[in-house]
Design a protein around this motif. Structure first.
Motif, PDB file in Angstrom:
ATOM      1  N   ALA A   1      -7.842  56.954  76.537  1.00 64.20           N
ATOM      2  CA  ALA A   1      -7.237  58.273  76.773  1.00 64.20           C
ATOM      3  C   ALA A   1      -7.680  59.312  75.747  1.00 64.20           C
ATOM      4  O   ALA A   1      -7.640  60.511  76.017  1.00 64.20           O
TER       5      ALA A   1
ATOM      6  N   ASP B   1     -11.417  50.937  86.639  1.00 64.23           N
ATOM      7  CA  ASP B   1      -9.962  51.012  86.666  1.00 64.23           C
ATOM      8  C   ASP B   1      -9.539  52.011  85.595  1.00 64.23           C
ATOM      9  O   ASP B   1      -9.799  51.801  84.409  1.00 64.23           O
ATOM     10  N   PRO B   2      -8.890  53.103  85.998  1.00 67.28           N
ATOM     11  CA  PRO B   2      -8.482  54.127  85.023  1.00 67.28           C
ATOM     12  C   PRO B   2      -7.660  53.576  83.854  1.00 67.28           C
ATOM     13  O   PRO B   2      -7.667  54.134  82.772  1.00 67.28           O
ATOM     14  N   ARG B   3      -6.974  52.467  84.045  1.00 70.63           N
ATOM     15  CA  ARG B   3      -6.190  51.876  82.949  1.00 70.63           C
ATOM     16  C   ARG B   3      -7.086  51.333  81.849  1.00 70.63           C
ATOM     17  O   ARG B   3      -6.634  51.117  80.726  1.00 70.63           O
ATOM     18  N   ASP B   4      -8.369  51.114  82.171  1.00 66.04           N
ATOM     19  CA  ASP B   4      -9.311  50.599  81.173  1.00 66.04           C
ATOM     20  C   ASP B   4      -9.927  51.702  80.317  1.00 66.04           C
ATOM     21  O   ASP B   4     -10.639  51.422  79.365  1.00 66.04           O
ATOM     22  N   TYR B   5      -9.668  52.952  80.635  1.00 64.76           N
ATOM     23  CA  TYR B   5     -10.303  54.068  79.941  1.00 64.76           C
ATOM     24  C   TYR B   5      -9.532  54.416  78.672  1.00 64.76           C
ATOM     25  O   TYR B   5      -8.312  54.315  78.618  1.00 64.76           O
TER      26      TYR B   5
END
Length: 73
Positions: free
Chosen positions: A58, A52-56
């Motif tokens: 930034a 899930d990109p939200r877990d990466y």
């Protein structure tokens, strides 16, 4: 190349198939056939590896890897 151990087992009382992928902490099943359990398991592994990109983070440097999920030959 990496391989995941997949455990397929028949629940004799319920008369359906289940699967487990210990390395990914995946458990599922309740399917009518072993082949259905294998297909469902492949889908579960692919879903788990999507992420899930939200877990990466930034601020981190990132790389991508091409990964495919298929039964071993």
């Amino acid at each position: 190349m990496s391989a995941f151990l997949v455990e397929l087992f028949l629940d004799y009382e319920a008369r359906n198939w289940h699967y487990s992928v210990p390395a990914l902490h995946i458990n599922g099943g309740g399917t009518a056939t072993r082949a259905d359990a294998e297909r469902e398991c492949l889908s579960a592994i692919a879903f788990a590896l999507e992420g899930d990109p939200r877990d990466y983070d930034a601020d981190a440097e990132t790389v991508t890897f091409d990964v495919s999920v298929a039964p071993a030959a």
